[in-house]
Design an enzyme around this catalytic site. Structure first.
Site, PDB file in Angstrom:
ATOM      1  N   ASP A 131       3.381  13.733   0.030  1.00  0.00           N
ATOM      2  CA  ASP A 131       2.758  12.784  -0.679  1.00  0.00           C
ATOM      3  C   ASP A 131       1.219  12.579  -0.100  1.00  0.00           C
ATOM      4  OD1 ASP A 131       3.105  11.057  -2.713  1.00  0.00           O
ATOM      5  OD2 ASP A 131       3.533   9.111  -1.108  1.00  0.00           O
ATOM      6  N   HIS A 138      -6.516   2.029  -3.658  1.00  0.00           N
ATOM      7  CA  HIS A 138      -5.345   1.822  -3.013  1.00  0.00           C
ATOM      8  C   HIS A 138      -5.332   2.016  -2.082  1.00  0.00           C
ATOM      9  CE1 HIS A 138      -0.999   1.272  -1.935  1.00  0.00           C
ATOM     10  NE2 HIS A 138      -1.436   2.933  -1.010  1.00  0.00           N
ATOM     11  N   GLU A 203       5.602   2.642  -5.768  1.00  0.00           N
ATOM     12  CA  GLU A 203       4.187   3.171  -6.348  1.00  0.00           C
ATOM     13  C   GLU A 203       4.642   3.663  -6.887  1.00  0.00           C
ATOM     14  OE1 GLU A 203       3.610   4.801  -2.040  1.00  0.00           O
ATOM     15  OE2 GLU A 203       2.890   3.107  -1.016  1.00  0.00           O
ATOM     16  N   GLU A 205       2.887   6.655  -9.094  1.00  0.00           N
ATOM     17  CA  GLU A 205       2.259   7.529  -9.083  1.00  0.00           C
ATOM     18  C   GLU A 205       2.444   8.767 -10.369  1.00  0.00           C
ATOM     19  OE1 GLU A 205       2.572   9.699  -5.143  1.00  0.00           O
ATOM     20  OE2 GLU A 205       3.076   7.539  -3.986  1.00  0.00           O
ATOM     21  N   ASP A 237       7.105   6.476  -5.780  1.00  0.00           N
ATOM     22  CA  ASP A 237       7.653   6.679  -4.177  1.00  0.00           C
ATOM     23  C   ASP A 237       7.785   5.182  -3.630  1.00  0.00           C
ATOM     24  OD1 ASP A 237       7.517   8.200  -2.302  1.00  0.00           O
ATOM     25  OD2 ASP A 237       5.393   7.617  -1.125  1.00  0.00           O
ATOM     26  N   ARG A 241       8.423  -1.763   3.294  1.00  0.00           N
ATOM     27  CA  ARG A 241       6.689  -1.965   3.855  1.00  0.00           C
ATOM     28  C   ARG A 241       6.603  -2.511   4.910  1.00  0.00           C
ATOM     29  NH1 ARG A 241       3.664   1.064   1.299  1.00  0.00           N
ATOM     30  NH2 ARG A 241       3.909   0.108  -1.248  1.00  0.00           N
ATOM     31  N   GLN A 244       8.380   0.027   7.016  1.00  0.00           N
ATOM     32  CA  GLN A 244       6.760   1.230   7.453  1.00  0.00           C
ATOM     33  C   GLN A 244       6.453   0.130   8.888  1.00  0.00           C
ATOM     34  OE1 GLN A 244       5.160   1.181   3.534  1.00  0.00           O
ATOM     35  NE2 GLN A 244       3.432   2.152   4.493  1.00  0.00           N
ATOM     36  N   LYS A 257       9.766   5.871   3.803  1.00  0.00           N
ATOM     37  CA  LYS A 257       9.761   6.857   2.197  1.00  0.00           C
ATOM     38  C   LYS A 257      10.346   7.510   2.296  1.00  0.00           C
ATOM     39  CE  LYS A 257       4.853   4.690   1.909  1.00  0.00           C
ATOM     40  NZ  LYS A 257       4.850   4.202   0.900  1.00  0.00           N
ATOM     41  N   THR A 261      13.070   8.755  -3.674  1.00  0.00           N
ATOM     42  CA  THR A 261      11.845   8.852  -5.036  1.00  0.00           C
ATOM     43  C   THR A 261      12.234   9.282  -6.083  1.00  0.00           C
ATOM     44  OG1 THR A 261      10.058  10.006  -2.684  1.00  0.00           O
ATOM     45  CG2 THR A 261       9.716  10.385  -4.510  1.00  0.00           C
ATOM     46  N   GLU A 368       0.009  -4.563  -3.114  1.00  0.00           N
ATOM     47  CA  GLU A 368      -1.328  -5.218  -3.771  1.00  0.00           C
ATOM     48  C   GLU A 368      -1.069  -5.915  -4.485  1.00  0.00           C
ATOM     49  OE1 GLU A 368      -1.589  -1.019  -4.375  1.00  0.00           O
ATOM     50  OE2 GLU A 368      -3.284  -1.066  -4.461  1.00  0.00           O
TER      51      GLU A 368
END
Ligand code: CA
Length: 424
Positions: A131, A138, A203, A205, A237, A241, A244, A257, A261, A368
């Site tokens: 990834d 971003h 996410e 993607e 994905d 958070r 992480q 992560k 997915t 975000e």
């Protein structure tokens, strides 16, 4: 007439807003009740069973025993010439003025299945999953949130597509529920605990899948990289958070992560996207020679994020973006991936990284959109969201808009299930 001709039509009715006109013809793996998974293409609301056409010798010469299979890998491994031939042949068989399939009621009954009667499966066996992190907007947003405005972009970011090796084992097809992960959390100065993720995120993607190998020790040039890309999917994905934030230093994301997915079930071929090629944004400083590209390697694909909470009757759109915003193209990501001599394999899945745009409405993650939980997002029913809650369904959609038709990707959707109890 090329396979992407805007005026071309099928004898099968296809609505104007359908993701799957004759110009698209994506590949997927499906099954019907009591039957084994096999390969088909989507046309309007129908699936054309390619294993039936293959068994009757109706596909291109040199293509045999690849469609009565539960994955696309063997077909992909045949290479670009076979992809082109098969696409041309399927296009011909579905045209409004071609009688072979249109006028053969028994063949139509055997080969055409309503989508509503089919279950979709993971379309290819994922060899490896890497990834990237290649959207400037971003990376800037995430960097600002995590490190502040002065260190938003790391010094390496404009010199190479940053990425990491993720997990192939937990790539799932759209519709597969996703359980909220448990993980180590470090809250303030207290010792770490094992608990349910409280900052579950998506996410937005795109992913691309390789249909050709490269050899260990060999670099790839632009033409080689282009020819290895079989097609594209939507990719969510899922990210934890808070897990992480505690685990990622110094080696990057690991389990935050690795739990799920989601990809869309239909692989849209690179050929179908040909008319939608656009330039990559200006890259400054100029990349090193091994990363330079002459072609238009980005694609104009409109992307949408929809959310349906447990109490909502229909999903609401919470963000939109475009695949064309990518700072590093898929071709550059692939050239970079192989540049140390890393062998690439048929079935490798490469993720673009979260795709955000310049506008606040074009942010590709809740990190975000809610600015790490400080600006809750309002939903139409009055609920708010900082991160995903149990019972939320998150849906990605995307399409390239042609002249009177669209090359759509369908959906990559997943429902959030509550976490399992914490072991004591
Ligand atoms: Ca990602």
């Amino acid at each position: 007439m090329s396979a992407s001709d805007a005026a071309m039509r099928s004898f099968i009715e296809v609505a104007r807003e359908s993701d799957f006109p004759i110009q698209n013809l994506p590949y997927g793996v499906f099954s019907t009740q009591g039957s084994a998974p096999r390969i088909g293409t989507a046309i309007g609301d129908m699936i054309l069973d390619l294993s039936v056409l293959e068994a009757r010798g109706l596909l291109s010469a040199g293509v045999s025993k690849v469609f009565d299979k539960p994955t696309l890998n063997e077909f992909m491994a045949l290479g670009p010439k076979a992809w082109e031939n098969v696409r041309a042949r399927i296009t011909q068989l579905l045209r409004h003025d071609e009688a072979t399939l249109r006028d053969d009621a028994a063949l139509r009954a055997a080969a055409l299945i309503p989508k509503s009667a089919a279950q979709m499966h993971l379309p290819f066996e994922v060899a490896s999953f890497s990834d990237f992190y290649s959207s400037l907007q971003h990376a800037s947003n995430a960097g600002m949130i995590l490190r502040g405005p002065n260190a938003a972009l790391m010094p390496n970011w404009r010199h190479m597509p940053i990425g990491y090796n993720s997990r192939a084992s937990t790539v799932v097809v759209s519709g597969t529920p996703v359980r909220r992960p448990l993980g180590q959390l470090k809250l303030g100065d207290a010792p770490p605990i094992m608990g349910p993720c409280a900052k579950l995120d998506f996410e937005l993607e795109m992913g691309f899948v390789l249909g050709q190998d490269s050899r260990m020790g060999e670099m790839l040039n632009e033409a080689q990289a282009q020819s290895m890309i079989f097609g594209f999917v939507l990719l969510n994905d899922w990210s934890a958070r808070d897990i992480q934030a505690w685990e990622y230093q110094p080696l990057g994301p690991f389990l935050a992560k690795a739990f799920a997915t989601t990809i869309s079930p239909w692989v849209v071929s690179a050929q179908a996207l040909e008319p939608f090629r656009v330039a990559t944004p200006v890259q400054e400083p100029q990349p090193l020679p091994y990363l330079r590209q002459a072609g238009l390697n980005n694609y104009d694909v409109k992307l949408e994020v929809w959310l349906k909470s447990a109490t909502m009757s229909a999903p609401a759109q919470i963000s939109h973006s475009n695949f064309r915003y990518m700072y590093w193209s898929s071709v550059q990501q692939l050239m970079h991936h192989a540049s140390t001599g890393c062998a690439m394999r048929v079935g490798d899945l490469l993720g673009s990284g979260t795709i955000s745009g310049d506008e606040a409405s074009e942010r590709g993650s809740l990190l975000e959109l809610s600015w790490n939980g400080t600006q809750p997002l309002s939903l139409p029913n009055g609920q708010t969201r900082c991160f995903l809650e149990d019972g939320d369904e998150l849906i990605l959609r995307g399409y390239a808009q042609g002249d009177g038709y669209r090359i759509g990707f369908g959906e990559a959707a997943g429902l959030v299930l509550p976490a399992l109890p914490v072991p004591v």
